[in-house]
Design an enzyme around this catalytic site. Structure first.
Site, PDB file in Angstrom:
ATOM      1  N   SER A 137      38.112  -4.529  11.511  1.00 14.09           N
ATOM      2  CA  SER A 137      37.449  -5.440  10.570  1.00 14.09           C
ATOM      3  C   SER A 137      37.129  -4.664   9.295  1.00 14.09           C
ATOM      4  CB  SER A 137      36.145  -5.947  11.189  1.00 14.09           C
ATOM      5  OG  SER A 137      35.368  -6.642  10.228  1.00 14.09           O
ATOM      6  N   TYR A 150      27.184  -4.581  14.796  1.00 16.53           N
ATOM      7  CA  TYR A 150      28.566  -5.108  14.731  1.00 16.53           C
ATOM      8  C   TYR A 150      29.423  -4.136  13.922  1.00 16.53           C
ATOM      9  CZ  TYR A 150      32.659  -7.922  13.760  1.00 16.53           C
ATOM     10  OH  TYR A 150      33.975  -8.351  13.669  1.00 16.53           O
TER      11      TYR A 150
HETATM   12  P1  NDP Z   1      36.780 -16.167  17.943  1.00 16.20           P
HETATM   13  O1  NDP Z   1      35.350 -16.294  18.331  1.00 16.20           O
HETATM   14  O2  NDP Z   1      37.501 -17.376  17.489  1.00 16.20           O
HETATM   15  O3  NDP Z   1      37.604 -15.494  19.120  1.00 16.20           O
HETATM   16  C1  NDP Z   1      37.093 -14.464  19.903  1.00 16.20           C
HETATM   17  C2  NDP Z   1      37.962 -14.277  21.126  1.00 16.20           C
HETATM   18  O4  NDP Z   1      37.471 -13.167  21.894  1.00 16.20           O
HETATM   19  C3  NDP Z   1      37.940 -15.506  22.030  1.00 16.20           C
HETATM   20  O5  NDP Z   1      39.243 -15.810  22.438  1.00 16.20           O
HETATM   21  C4  NDP Z   1      37.089 -15.066  23.206  1.00 16.20           C
HETATM   22  O6  NDP Z   1      37.571 -15.658  24.405  1.00 16.20           O
HETATM   23  C5  NDP Z   1      37.352 -13.548  23.250  1.00 16.20           C
HETATM   24  N1  NDP Z   1      36.226 -12.871  23.883  1.00 16.20           N
HETATM   25  C6  NDP Z   1      34.960 -12.769  23.410  1.00 16.20           C
HETATM   26  N2  NDP Z   1      34.179 -12.136  24.303  1.00 16.20           N
HETATM   27  C7  NDP Z   1      34.976 -11.839  25.368  1.00 16.20           C
HETATM   28  C8  NDP Z   1      34.751 -11.209  26.617  1.00 16.20           C
HETATM   29  N3  NDP Z   1      33.545 -10.750  26.968  1.00 16.20           N
HETATM   30  N4  NDP Z   1      35.796 -11.068  27.474  1.00 16.20           N
HETATM   31  C9  NDP Z   1      37.014 -11.547  27.147  1.00 16.20           C
HETATM   32  N5  NDP Z   1      37.293 -12.143  25.983  1.00 16.20           N
HETATM   33  C10 NDP Z   1      36.284 -12.302  25.108  1.00 16.20           C
HETATM   34  O7  NDP Z   1      36.801 -15.044  16.789  1.00 16.20           O
HETATM   35  P2  NDP Z   1      37.997 -14.367  15.964  1.00 16.20           P
HETATM   36  O8  NDP Z   1      39.307 -14.917  16.337  1.00 16.20           O
HETATM   37  O9  NDP Z   1      37.597 -14.392  14.560  1.00 16.20           O
HETATM   38  O10 NDP Z   1      37.858 -12.873  16.483  1.00 16.20           O
HETATM   39  C11 NDP Z   1      38.925 -12.117  17.022  1.00 16.20           C
HETATM   40  C12 NDP Z   1      38.756 -10.673  16.614  1.00 16.20           C
HETATM   41  O11 NDP Z   1      38.840 -10.562  15.215  1.00 16.20           O
HETATM   42  C13 NDP Z   1      37.422 -10.043  17.025  1.00 16.20           C
HETATM   43  O12 NDP Z   1      37.653  -8.736  17.473  1.00 16.20           O
HETATM   44  C14 NDP Z   1      36.643 -10.027  15.717  1.00 16.20           C
HETATM   45  O13 NDP Z   1      35.681  -9.019  15.686  1.00 16.20           O
HETATM   46  C15 NDP Z   1      37.760  -9.777  14.740  1.00 16.20           C
HETATM   47  N6  NDP Z   1      37.501 -10.121  13.355  1.00 16.20           N
HETATM   48  C16 NDP Z   1      37.120 -11.407  13.015  1.00 16.20           C
HETATM   49  C17 NDP Z   1      36.877 -11.704  11.693  1.00 16.20           C
HETATM   50  C18 NDP Z   1      36.388 -13.045  11.253  1.00 16.20           C
HETATM   51  O14 NDP Z   1      35.847 -13.157  10.142  1.00 16.20           O
HETATM   52  N7  NDP Z   1      36.594 -14.098  12.019  1.00 16.20           N
HETATM   53  C19 NDP Z   1      37.056 -10.695  10.644  1.00 16.20           C
HETATM   54  C20 NDP Z   1      37.411  -9.400  11.124  1.00 16.20           C
HETATM   55  C21 NDP Z   1      37.657  -9.143  12.419  1.00 16.20           C
HETATM   56  P3  NDP Z   1      36.650 -16.329  25.531  1.00 16.20           P
HETATM   57  O15 NDP Z   1      35.413 -16.843  24.877  1.00 16.20           O
HETATM   58  O16 NDP Z   1      37.526 -17.368  26.145  1.00 16.20           O
HETATM   59  O17 NDP Z   1      36.399 -15.192  26.474  1.00 16.20           O
HETATM   60  C1  8X3 Z   2      34.212 -10.095  10.680  1.00 16.57           C
HETATM   61  C2  8X3 Z   2      34.032 -10.070   9.202  1.00 16.57           C
HETATM   62  O1  8X3 Z   2      32.323  -9.756   7.333  1.00 16.57           O
HETATM   63  O2  8X3 Z   2      31.673 -11.140   9.193  1.00 16.57           O
HETATM   64  O3  8X3 Z   2      34.505  -8.843  11.193  1.00 16.57           O
HETATM   65  O4  8X3 Z   2      31.806  -8.768   9.453  1.00 16.57           O
HETATM   66  S1  8X3 Z   2      32.386  -9.919   8.795  1.00 16.57           S
END
Ligand code: NDP
Ligand code: 8X3
Length: 249
Positions: A137, A150
């Protein structure tokens, strides 16, 4: 033979969009998450692609092991591992931070990624090939107010990504990170514990990245020739200049 991609967090957001994009690219898929209904819906949507669903919580190292060891023969050879599962839990000052939120972020974003990787890497080493993509991220590159733990978890992903690349050098396994800025997914809904109004406000007044944007980049990264490794890529929407500077109207 189709290549196999193993995607953690495939039930929503970036992971789900990546599954759809990689299916179009001709990959077969191991789809991981905890929400069975969401994964089953995705499998139905991808009915022309061979998929296998693995339900496990990345926090539980025994569950991780058991799930990966249970893969049927046709899905055991993993070509691409996408370490994507993760979330932010809460947005509080350090002094107001909630210990359960801190545990969740360290256990899921950091330890979960380690457990999954540790279980999958040995077979890649045996075959002397494989590709690991760690979803970091912009929060792993800079710290923003109230982002404390985070950001720490994503800085850890950045360090782990570098450490993996150093240690796997010469083994045939390539390692790289993609570090998105603001992406409109369920991320903020999880961060704000289901408060949809607060979550939606995060993406108002500008065009945030969409999960599909990151999925397309992942597709590009995994389809480069073997000698090309995209080691560390930061992607933001045009309106974003840093974690705290977003041009909103
Ligand atoms: P979502 O919340 O849409 O997706 C998160 C995913 O992670 C879900 O599929 C969830 O599946 C899975 N997950 C969460 N906790 C667990 C767990 N304990 N065990 C197994 N699976 C888990 O968020 P994003 O798609 O945005 O996030 C995906 C990645 O991208 C993350 O690592 C996030 O930090 C990163 N990211 C996101 C950004 C954003 O702004 N959205 C920016 C930068 C990075 P389920 O609940 O079915 O277990
Ligand atoms: C997710 C992006 O800016 O919310 O990693 O941390 S931010």
């Amino acid at each position: 033979m189709k290549k196999t991609a193993f995607i953690t967090g495939a039930s929503s957001g970036i992971g789900k969009a990546t599954a759809i994009a990689l299916a179009k690219e001709g990959f077969q898929l191991v789809l991981c998450g905890r929400r069975e209904t969401k994964l089953t819906e995705l499998q139905e949507f991808l009915k022309h692609t061979p998929t296998h669903q693995l339900l496990f919580d990345v926090r539980d190292k025994e569950e991780v092991k058991k799930a990966i060891q249970s893969l049927p023969e046709a899905f055991k050879e993993i070509d691409v591992l996408i370490n994507n599962a993760g979330n932010a839990h809460g947005l509080d000052t350090f002094q107001d931070g909630n210990l359960d939120d801190w545990d969740a972020m360290i256990d899921i974003n950091v330890k979960g990624l380690l457990y999954v990787s540790k279980e999958i890497i040995p077979a890649m080493l045996k075959r002397e090939e494989g590709h690991i993509i760690n979803i970091g991220s912009t929060a792993g590159k800079e710290v923003y107010p109230k982002g404390n733990v985070y950001c720490a978890s994503k800085h850890a992903v950045d360090a782990i990504n570098q450490g993996m690349r150093l240690d796997l050098n010469g083994t045939g396994v390539k390692v790289g990170a993609i570090n998105p800025g603001l992406v409109e997914t369920e991320f903020s809904k999880v961060r704000f514990k289901g408060d949809e109004d607060r979550a939606n406000k995060v993406y108002q007044g500008y065009k945030a990245l969409q999960a599909k944007d990151i999925a397309e980049i992942i597709c590009f990264v995994v389809t480069r020739p073997y000698h090309v490794n995209i080691a560390d890529l930061t992607v933001m929407c045009t309106a974003q200049a840093s974690s705290t500077i977003v041009d909103k109207n």
